[in-house]
Write a protein that holds these residues in place. Structure first.
Motif, PDB file in Angstrom:
ATOM      1  N   ASP A 116       0.702  -1.220   0.190  1.00 24.74           N
ATOM      2  CA  ASP A 116       0.239   0.173   0.234  1.00 24.74           C
ATOM      3  C   ASP A 116       0.300   1.441  -0.273  1.00 24.74           C
ATOM      4  N   HIS A 117       2.239   1.198   0.896  1.00 21.24           N
ATOM      5  CA  HIS A 117       2.572   2.253   0.706  1.00 21.24           C
ATOM      6  C   HIS A 117       4.478   2.255   0.480  1.00 21.24           C
ATOM      7  N   ALA A 118       4.325   1.579  -0.940  1.00 12.01           N
ATOM      8  CA  ALA A 118       5.610   1.458  -0.817  1.00 12.01           C
ATOM      9  C   ALA A 118       6.534   2.704  -1.796  1.00 12.01           C
ATOM     10  N   ALA A 119       7.724   3.658  -1.721  1.00 17.80           N
ATOM     11  CA  ALA A 119       7.791   4.553  -2.517  1.00 17.80           C
ATOM     12  C   ALA A 119       7.740   3.973  -4.085  1.00 17.80           C
ATOM     13  N   ASP A 120       8.733   3.176  -4.163  1.00 13.03           N
ATOM     14  CA  ASP A 120       8.930   2.551  -5.781  1.00 13.03           C
ATOM     15  C   ASP A 120       7.854   1.967  -6.392  1.00 13.03           C
ATOM     16  N   PRO A 121       6.934   2.795  -7.381  1.00 17.26           N
ATOM     17  CA  PRO A 121       5.923   2.165  -7.763  1.00 17.26           C
ATOM     18  C   PRO A 121       6.094   0.520  -8.119  1.00 17.26           C
ATOM     19  N   TRP A 122       7.504   0.675  -9.407  1.00 20.33           N
ATOM     20  CA  TRP A 122       7.716  -0.902  -9.201  1.00 20.33           C
ATOM     21  C   TRP A 122       6.877  -2.536  -8.368  1.00 20.33           C
ATOM     22  N   VAL A 123       7.971  -1.745  -7.163  1.00 21.91           N
ATOM     23  CA  VAL A 123       7.012  -2.601  -5.831  1.00 21.91           C
ATOM     24  C   VAL A 123       5.798  -2.764  -6.125  1.00 21.91           C
ATOM     25  N   ARG A 124       5.250  -1.601  -5.529  1.00 22.53           N
ATOM     26  CA  ARG A 124       3.814  -1.510  -5.058  1.00 22.53           C
ATOM     27  C   ARG A 124       3.348  -2.675  -6.337  1.00 22.53           C
ATOM     28  N   PHE A 147       4.519  -4.730  -8.094  1.00 26.07           N
ATOM     29  CA  PHE A 147       4.804  -6.175  -7.587  1.00 26.07           C
ATOM     30  C   PHE A 147       3.895  -6.784  -6.452  1.00 26.07           C
ATOM     31  N   PHE A 148       3.639  -6.558  -5.495  1.00 27.16           N
ATOM     32  CA  PHE A 148       2.873  -6.655  -4.345  1.00 27.16           C
ATOM     33  C   PHE A 148       1.436  -6.682  -5.063  1.00 27.16           C
ATOM     34  N   ASN A 149       1.264  -5.861  -6.343  1.00 26.71           N
ATOM     35  CA  ASN A 149      -0.721  -5.826  -6.645  1.00 26.71           C
ATOM     36  C   ASN A 149      -0.480  -7.107  -7.955  1.00 26.71           C
ATOM     37  N   ARG A 150       0.889  -7.699  -8.189  1.00 26.82           N
ATOM     38  CA  ARG A 150       0.831  -8.628  -9.403  1.00 26.82           C
ATOM     39  C   ARG A 150       0.044  -8.230 -10.759  1.00 26.82           C
ATOM     40  N   GLN A 151       0.436  -6.412 -10.937  1.00 26.35           N
ATOM     41  CA  GLN A 151       0.523  -5.571 -12.405  1.00 26.35           C
ATOM     42  C   GLN A 151       1.912  -6.145 -12.881  1.00 26.35           C
ATOM     43  N   ALA A 152       1.055  -5.856 -13.969  1.00 25.05           N
ATOM     44  CA  ALA A 152       2.345  -6.275 -15.407  1.00 25.05           C
ATOM     45  C   ALA A 152       3.132  -4.878 -15.308  1.00 25.05           C
ATOM     46  N   SER A 153       4.544  -4.860 -15.910  1.00 23.03           N
ATOM     47  CA  SER A 153       5.481  -3.722 -15.727  1.00 23.03           C
ATOM     48  C   SER A 153       4.446  -2.268 -16.422  1.00 23.03           C
ATOM     49  N   GLU A 154       4.972  -1.228 -16.497  1.00 29.47           N
ATOM     50  CA  GLU A 154       4.749  -0.417 -17.580  1.00 29.47           C
ATOM     51  C   GLU A 154       5.627  -0.689 -18.648  1.00 29.47           C
ATOM     52  N   THR A 155       5.054   0.395 -20.008  1.00 25.21           N
ATOM     53  CA  THR A 155       6.033  -0.704 -20.761  1.00 25.21           C
ATOM     54  C   THR A 155       7.355   0.312 -20.911  1.00 25.21           C
ATOM     55  N   GLU A 156       8.054   1.235 -20.620  1.00 23.37           N
ATOM     56  CA  GLU A 156       8.829   1.987 -20.670  1.00 23.37           C
ATOM     57  C   GLU A 156       9.665   1.426 -19.794  1.00 23.37           C
TER      58      GLU A 156
END
Ligand SMILES: Nc1ncnc2c1ncn2[C@@H]1O[C@H](COP(=O)(O)OP(=O)(O)O)[C@@H](O)[C@H]1O
Ligand SMILES: [Mg+2]
Lengths: 256, 377
Positions: free
Chosen positions: A236-244, A246-255
């Protein structure tokens, strides 16, 4: 159980490299006694490498690993052997001895390191195997088992000497969800009844939420720890969007 | 609770109290249990009626201690008695429950079933028969694979052939040269002593030429090939088999024989004649040392050698070398492909490849002797 507030494992400024290639760059963290500590990261981020350095399989390029306050890397002879015996390891691929039956695999550390009578060793090995649900398979060879069963047998062998710390590398990979949940349950009961400390490498989100007291997440690019904390917190609160993600099981953004 | 303590000052103990109950005390870890296991079971077996076990003085209990309690309970079940555990701390009881929850029974097959002597003999016979028929099958299959490779050379993995030529051929040259040199030297020297007595030491080159070219050159080269490369093929392919790499090849539609065995057998076929020539060359160099030390010139040595050796000697030697190499490399690959499971199976098939290779060489050598004699060459 907790005799002291001192961490049971403490990793200080560890740099791990194969040849000249640095995999992990200057990481530090502590594992508290009796906690389930999970190491996360993308595939190839160096989780197994970190684990293998923590158990003294490879000497680090620099830094130190203290287990119960004793330096594993500097230790040698009897001292090192005593430290090595204070933990058990379940390898990613099981690493059972193919020429021995399951019960012989579990009995091996008992034969080598204790003075127990033959019968006692058999009973202990049987109990460990039935703890991971493999009691009826004690007489089989590892090759006669499925991958998941081999993993569980490896955990039984890691527990043979009742170590205070158990390291597991991806224990639930390749297990069905039910067996995997049973394994989580086993880890928690062992922690609760015996106060065993677990250091687990895993990817399974469900299992992370179920067992992890604390996680660290390794980052492949910076070679450092990108996040550390309780899994719900990081989700819920990680600073890094990649970590969030991972925990929400979302695909990476395309960049990327 | 920290695994193993530095110093075991408190050791576990077991006693029987006035009421005949077992009193366990101390640390019931593997070191403690090692001390109390036998006396505890003896005391329990010697007592009568309900077995009481008092654990209130147990300071620490782990898997080893739990095993002792489980065994005591089981002893009671076997003899139809009651077992009453008392005084376990809460976490100790929880541990015991955890261990006994999934436990069906202890009296299971902890050892392999016993096989009677007669059955062993039968199994041995069946295994022998199966080995022989496997060998024949393999011979057929590999001939087909080799024939197909000859018919369409494009299908052969030449890159593998060349790299095996390097490991089995080029890299074997130093040892082949060394052994060849020593054998030539020793043979010439040993025969020089008796031949000199009759003034016949001039015939050393004749003897050396025929024995090396026809017999020892191909034989020793093939033996070295079996020990060096046949074993390596078996270990390499055997490890691939254990790691399921061979299965992966099969399911990709790649025939393991074509993919793994054919390149190795072809490579052995190419390099063994060259190695044999190399061996013979060094043997003659070794002989030259002895002959020149006996006072003959190098020219005499070479002239005698040339006069005594025929093209037939050279050709038969090389044909033998090629057949030996097929046998050795083939058996090495076969042993690898029939490896069972586990690391020890790789060791077993490596051993089998060398033993079978040597037997096949000896048998083939005998057959050649008869054949060449009958053909008059
Ligand atoms: N024994 C080794 N020798 C050289 N490089 C290795 C070795 N083991 C792993 N690596 C490299 O280290 C990196 C991390 O590997 P690993 O720790 O196995 O990743 P993870 O377990 O996180 O998937 C990878 O790039 C891998 O190629
Ligand atoms: Mg890994």
């Amino acid at each position: 159980m907790a005799e002291t507030g001192q961490p049971i494992i403490s990793v200080r400024h560890l740099t791990a490299a194969y040849g000249g290639r640095v995999i992990i760059d200057d990481v530090s963290f502590d594992v508290a006694r009796g906690e389930v500590f999970v190491i996360l990261g993308g595939s190839g981020s160096g989780k197994s490498t970190l684990l293998k350095h923590m158990i003294g399989l490879y000497p680090p390029a620099s830094g130190e690993v203290l287990i119960e306050g004793r330096d594993l890397i500097q230790a040698f002879g009897d001292e090192r052997e005593r430290i090595l015996r204070s933990f058990g390891v379940g390898y990613q691929s099981g690493a059972l001895f193919g020429s021995m039956t399951l019960i012989e695999n579990v009995r091996l550390p008992l034969e080598e390191f204790t003075d127990l009578p033959e019968e006692a060793m058999n009973v202990i090995a049987r109990l460990k195997l039935s703890l991971v649900g493999l009691g009826p398979f004690a007489g089989l060879m590892p090759a006669e088992l499925s991958g998941g069963m081999q993993k569980r047998a490896a955990i039984a062998r890691a527990m043979a000497l009742d170590p205070g710390i158990i390291f597991l590398d991806e224990p639930s990979a390749g297990l069905d969800p039910i067996t995997s949940a049973e394994l989580d349950h086993l880890i928690l009961s062992l922690r609760d009844t015996l106060g065993i400390t677990f250091v687990v490498v895993t990817h399974e989100l469900a299992s992370i939420y179920a067992i992890a007291d604390r996680v660290i997440m390794l980052d492949k690019r910076t070679k450092k720890i990108i996040a550390e904390g309780r899994p719900e917190e990081l989700r819920d609160h990680a600073a890094d969007p990649w970590v969030r993600r991972f925990f929400n099981r979302q695909a990476s953004e395309t960049e990327e | 609770m920290s695994g193993h303590p530095e110093v075991l000052t408190i050791i576990a103990a077991v006693t029987a109290d006035a009421a005949g109950r077992l009193v366990l005390s101390g640390r019931l870890d593997s070191a403690g249990v090692a001390l109390v296991w036998t006396p505890a079971l003896a005391l329990a077996a010697g007592s009568r009626g309900e077995l009481g076990v008092d654990c209130s003085a147990v300071t620490y209990l782990d898997g080893a201690g739990a095993s002792l309690l489980v065994r005591l309970r089981q002893l009671c079940v076997e003899t139809g008695r009651e077992c009453a555990l008392a005084g376990l701390a809460q976490d100790q009881a929880a541990l015991l429950a955890l261990y006994t929850a999934g436990l069906e029974s202890l009296a299971a097959e902890t050892s392999r079933p016993h096989i009677s002597y007669l059955e062993q003999v039968g199994r041995f016979g069946v295994r022998m028969w199966r080995d022989v028929s496997d060998l024949v099958g393999f011979l057929g299959e590999s001939s087909v694979a080799l024939g197909r490779a000859m018919a369409s050379p494009g299908l052969v993995r030449w890159k593998d052939v060349w790299s095996t030529c390097e490991t089995a051929g080029v890299n074997a040259m130093p040892i082949i040269g060394l052994i060849g040199f020593l054998m030539g030297l020793i043979m010439a020297f040993q025969s020089a002593i008796p031949l000199k007595r009759f003034g016949a030491d001039i015939f050393i080159p004749d003897m050396l030429g025929i024995s090396m070219l026809r017999e020892l050159g191909p034989l020793v080269t093939a033996i070295l090939l079996a020990g060096r490369s046949g074993a390596a093929f078996a270990a390499e392919i055997g490890t691939m088999k254990v790691n399921e790499e061979v299965s992966a090849l099969t399911t990709m539609g790649l025939d393991p024989l074509r993919f793994l065995a054919v390149p190795r057998v072809l490579a052995a076929l190419f390099v063994t004649p060259i190695l044999t020539i190399f061996f013979n060359l060094f043997a003659f160099i070794g002989g030259a040392f002895v002959v020149s030390s006996l006072g003959y010139t190098l020219t005499t040595y070479l002239t005698r050698l040339q006069a005594s050796v025929t093209v037939g000697d050279i050709a038969t030697g090389l044909i033998k070398a090629m057949v030996f190499s097929l046998l050795v490399a083939g058996i090495g690959c076969r042993s690898g492909l029939t490896t069972g499971t586990g690391a020890s199976a790789v060791g077993a098939s490596t051993t089998a490849s060398v033993v079978a290779g040597l037997i096949l060489i000896a048998v083939a050598d005998g057959l050649f002797a008869v054949l060449f004699y009958a053909m008059g060459i």
